[in-house]
Design a protein around this motif. Sequence first.
Motif, PDB file in Angstrom:
ATOM      1  N   TYR A 160       0.836  -1.202   0.000  1.00  0.00           N
ATOM      2  CA  TYR A 160       0.000   0.000   0.000  1.00  0.00           C
ATOM      3  C   TYR A 160       0.871   1.253   0.000  1.00  0.00           C
ATOM      4  N   GLU A 161       1.922   1.223   0.826  1.00  0.00           N
ATOM      5  CA  GLU A 161       2.827   2.376   0.877  1.00  0.00           C
ATOM      6  C   GLU A 161       3.488   2.606  -0.477  1.00  0.00           C
ATOM      7  N   ARG A 208       2.336   1.815  -3.382  1.00  0.00           N
ATOM      8  CA  ARG A 208       1.395   2.364  -4.358  1.00  0.00           C
ATOM      9  C   ARG A 208       1.085   3.830  -4.089  1.00  0.00           C
ATOM     10  N   VAL A 209       0.877   4.164  -2.833  1.00  0.00           N
ATOM     11  CA  VAL A 209       0.589   5.570  -2.516  1.00  0.00           C
ATOM     12  C   VAL A 209       1.759   6.443  -2.941  1.00  0.00           C
ATOM     13  N   LYS A 222       1.472   9.413  -5.696  1.00  0.00           N
ATOM     14  CA  LYS A 222       1.704  10.798  -5.302  1.00  0.00           C
ATOM     15  C   LYS A 222       2.608  10.888  -4.078  1.00  0.00           C
ATOM     16  N   GLU A 278       3.747  13.378  -2.506  1.00  0.00           N
ATOM     17  CA  GLU A 278       3.355  14.399  -1.525  1.00  0.00           C
ATOM     18  C   GLU A 278       2.358  13.823  -0.533  1.00  0.00           C
ATOM     19  N   VAL A 279       1.413  13.054  -1.072  1.00  0.00           N
ATOM     20  CA  VAL A 279       0.403  12.458  -0.210  1.00  0.00           C
ATOM     21  C   VAL A 279       1.056  11.442   0.722  1.00  0.00           C
ATOM     22  N   ARG A 323       4.044  11.483   1.902  1.00  0.00           N
ATOM     23  CA  ARG A 323       4.751  12.231   2.939  1.00  0.00           C
ATOM     24  C   ARG A 323       3.768  12.720   4.000  1.00  0.00           C
ATOM     25  N   TYR A 324       2.667  13.227   3.503  1.00  0.00           N
ATOM     26  CA  TYR A 324       1.626  13.756   4.368  1.00  0.00           C
ATOM     27  C   TYR A 324       1.064  12.666   5.269  1.00  0.00           C
ATOM     28  N   ALA A 325       1.017  11.435   4.719  1.00  0.00           N
ATOM     29  CA  ALA A 325       0.476  10.328   5.502  1.00  0.00           C
ATOM     30  C   ALA A 325       1.535   9.696   6.393  1.00  0.00           C
ATOM     31  N   GLY A 326       2.728  10.261   6.384  1.00  0.00           N
ATOM     32  CA  GLY A 326       3.770   9.725   7.235  1.00  0.00           C
ATOM     33  C   GLY A 326       4.458   8.501   6.678  1.00  0.00           C
ATOM     34  N   ILE A 327       4.333   8.282   5.372  1.00  0.00           N
ATOM     35  CA  ILE A 327       5.028   7.157   4.745  1.00  0.00           C
ATOM     36  C   ILE A 327       6.450   7.580   4.435  1.00  0.00           C
TER      37      ILE A 327
END
Lengths: 532, 381, 310
Positions: B239-240, B242-243, B247, B249-250, B252-256
């Motif tokens: 999942y990480e 793919r995210v 994107k 930026e997303v 990073r925002y999600a803490g990945i």
Amino acid sequence: MKGIIRSFLLTPPEKSSLLNIPRGEVVVKMQGITKRFPGVTANDHVDFELRAGEIHALLGENGAGKTTLMNILYGLYRPDEGEIYVGNRRVKIGSPKDAIKLGIAMVHQHFKLIESLTVAENIALCIEEYKFFSHIQDVKKNIGELSEKYGLRIDPDARVWQLSAGEKQRVEILKALIRRAKILILDEPTSVLTPPEKRELFKILRRMAEEGCGIVFITHKLHEVMEVSDRVTVLRKGRVVATLQTSETNPKQLAKLMLGKEIPLRPITHTASLTYKEAPILEVRNLYVLNDRGSLAVKGVSFEVFAGEIFGIAGVSGNGQRELIEAITGLRKVKLGNIILMGEEVTNRTPKDIIERGVAFIPEDRLNMGIAQDLSISENLILKKYRYTPFSGHLFLNLDHINKWVDKLIKEYNIITPSSRLPAGVLSGGNIQRLILARELSGNPKLIVASNPTRGLDVAATNFVRSLLIEQKKRGVAVLLVSEDLEELLMLADRIAVIFEGKFMGVLPTSKADVNRIGLMMAGIEMAKVRS
Amino acid sequence: MRYRYSSLLRHFGLELKIRVERSSLTSRFTEAMVSTLSVAISLIIAAAIFTYQQIDPIIAYKEIFLSAFGSFDGITYTIVKMIPLLLCGAGLIVAFKANVWNIGAEGQLLLGAIVATWIALFSLKTAPHYISIPTMFALGFIAGGLWALIPAILKIKFNVNEVLTTLMMNHIASKIVEYLIYGPWKGKAAWGFPQTDIFPTNTCIPCIPNTRIHYATLIIAISSALIISILLSRTKIGYEIRVFGIKPEVARYAGISSSRVIILSMLISGGLAGIAGVGEVAGLHHRLRYPWAISSGYGYTAIIVAWLSRLNSIAIVPVSFLLGGLLVGGDTIQVVFRLPVNVIHIFNGLILLCLASGEILLKYRFKIEVKRHGTLVSSSS
Amino acid sequence: MEHWLVPPLKVAIEAGTPLLLASLGELYTERSGVLNLGIEGMMLMGALSGFIVALITGNPWLGLLSAMIVGGLMGALHAFVCISLHANQVISGLALSMLGVGLSGFIGKRFVGIPLKATFGVSPIPLLNKIPILGSILFEHNVIVYISYILAIILWLILHRTKMGIMIKAVGENPAAADAAGVDVYKVRYVCTIFGGVMAGAAGAYLSLAHIPMWVENMTAGRGWIAVAIVVFATWDPLRALLGSYLFGGVEALQYWLQPWGIDPSLLGTLPYIATILVLVIIGSSKRLRRAMSAPSALCKPYIREEKVV
């Protein structure tokens, strides 16, 4: 007068057929312009007219279709329907190049400058006349002359990335001046300016109008319309509501036209009784943060946000708000100072760590940071949950639980979609914000950091967002609300801090705040001095 | 974007509009169509080229098909070629899903081959099968992975574009192989040819009897495709990946952690390429040879495989089988029509070019509207 | 008696010229925001077509011209796929390299081993070649070498001193801004990409008409990739590309000379690639260098004007 103007002229005069249009005559006529984007009609049979020598304000809420209309005039979008006349001639504007040939210039909200080139090179780029060896020296001379004439100080050899937002805007205006644009479009030009810079801009615009230039001034700020424009066209939801002489109208009437109805303002529920006895949820101490260019954007900011309060930060965009928020949410390194969350030091922790401590973040840039358009709605919703039980085990995602939870959330937050498996990109703007809110607020956060959460939303969605924030606050959540919309802050926040060039000009309870005072502080005057 | 073709039609009060809209929705069906069409168009263009060179394309294609799929031997050869393609391709799926442009499978494969050679000829030459071969696979994975890790780290630390570094590192790897076979590892029994001695039998991966299919590698290849399919769709790290790929930026925002994603995806793709390299030398050639003799561009062909399967790690199994067949067929027509070795690259290049061009059909939705006197008559997409 | 420095430097220039030609073209392509990894294939097609035409007509200039046309056509194909169809530039470039390798091998099979008489021979420039040491290093070559000197300088001037250069840089850095300033982004990118192909074709022709005057399958032997490396090594500057080409050309030419001293040619051959990676690391390690010399910001990114968000 004409001689002086011609001396600045680099394009041969016969090319701009508009030159001889006397003041007061119509230079641009847009008729029945319709522009549809997937899911929205941005412009719906819009008629618009600009006269030589006038400043014409284009007023409307975010999303009313102002920028779209002007992008059409500038050739960036092609209209689905409608006709455009420039100087009585029907024209087809297929690209900015065509627009430039017609004497149209546009200063975009996000400047269209090439950061790695110098000011002179950027300006040379837009001069139509073609010489093989670039006449950079000529261009520089012209810049010098024009700068002097209009009081636009700028170093032609500076690289654009070194410039401040105000200076960049000057470059954009110089671009228009140097090719002697007859029609100048400015898209929300004051959003990046301080009040003195703003006054200077208005002076220049006045002067250009006197010289016969037709100026379109896109804004959603009523007082600016009153201050600078000769006429005003109000757009609402892609349609023209009215075109008026500014002298014959007043802010109240304009507001009503712009919003469609008088919106019932929510009764202000400031927690006057808040005593701030408990320990703060968020404490920021003497914080210094760098921006992308490596210069200080936040310079020694300190404040606290308590449980059950909304702490607002007001200010013109680009004064360090973004960097401040990114530092708090762990997305940006802190240079100096401390961030303390519920008594624990979290300075320079990873975003993951900060999320785990119960910080929800509603980002300003919804489409680039808030969601991944190509991921499904369900995958977007679990973005901050997927790593914890019961959403996943050590290795695997728990799809059963995820699906149930997602369905519940979609209902609860009223996200309108046929299936949670669809890519989030198919959602409308309001639904995207609902998705983000659902994700961020569902985890019982302790602190909510929200950055311009209602920008670009329609009235219903705006009210939904605001009511959610108030609800969270009542539940005892601390809310840090950064907004450029002063009215929003006055409506929601318990205390308001004003940020200017990375520093707080002061913090005051909303009960004691008034627009004038905050306005002065936004211009960089400290609270103490405002009082005296 | 919108194009308007209106000259004649307008005369009849008709207006034809082709609207192009960015679409987030793409169906599996369209994806499969684009892949199939790409292959079909490539075959047609290649047929024209063949005809121009006075070779009957129908005979040539028949030859390709029959040699690859028409006999038991042909199918076994196809499977032999499929093994490295599947391994490299499955790895590339992970990298490409993470939007990390690993063009370096070729070099990573060679590193695996080097390590396998080292084990076979120098370190475990007398060890029994059950020790030497698993060691080769394990170390081959590590070697390929580490080779891929260099661009990954440079990307994380210095923001260096991985396309350029992986590309450069392919050439470095191939020069290292050349150095070894001309220099220190040159075989004593190689008659002066630039190649190593033959591997001792205990270090050769056994084959299915009467074929050259080194089945251990084949099993690893197919299971890695399945594992990757589960990894990407069912696990947290998948999942990480793919995210982050969609994107950053997303993410990073999600803490990945971007470093974790980049490193893991490069490690997996490099490692699998390394295993492919082990399979080629220990299972097929039984010696280290010229880089182009060991790999003949598998690392690059794997990019086609990954794209043709639309980054689907189940579809990649049949796709790599088909591409393997094409390679076998290429070898055959090369002999039958006396063509140069590289003729197969015509197909490879054309398929890849068509695939790249076909992307636009997936990213955008085309809508054709016919309007009559301003009212919509028909609309189709 | 020749100075001992003359032969190796002369060879370095000879071997560096195809690299220079190809990298100058690639440099312009990349400056406009398009990565072309198809250079290797374009060089091969150029080499072959140049050879065939020179063989048939007996005129090397016609050979060169046809090589440039073929290279340009392949560049145009890359441009169409990447610019108009917004395709992935890496993939399209790789595809064209494969196609070029395959097609040139296929078509060229009949021409393998045929000696070519119509070549670009060495033609020293009178007077200039009498300059001690430098004269024979620089001015005793074939005509294409001289042209490449001039070209490097002209291309540097265009890039840094003309409006055309500003336009190219603008398109490669920020196509949206360039578009708003009235620059036709697609046109600039098309022109630069086709130019890159033309130059790659010319580089190929240099190989088959001057350097090794015959056709050998895969005769570029990875020079196209080295040209891509040089562009990076030169940090997208034509004059530094000149330097890089001769340096890498020297490495290529000298690897066999140095063998007797125990320097392995294969390991020496890794130097250009390692040097290029090092340059990338050095640029990446400092913010200031990154500002000044890093890759064009829009490299590899297709430009689509009308993409409305929300």
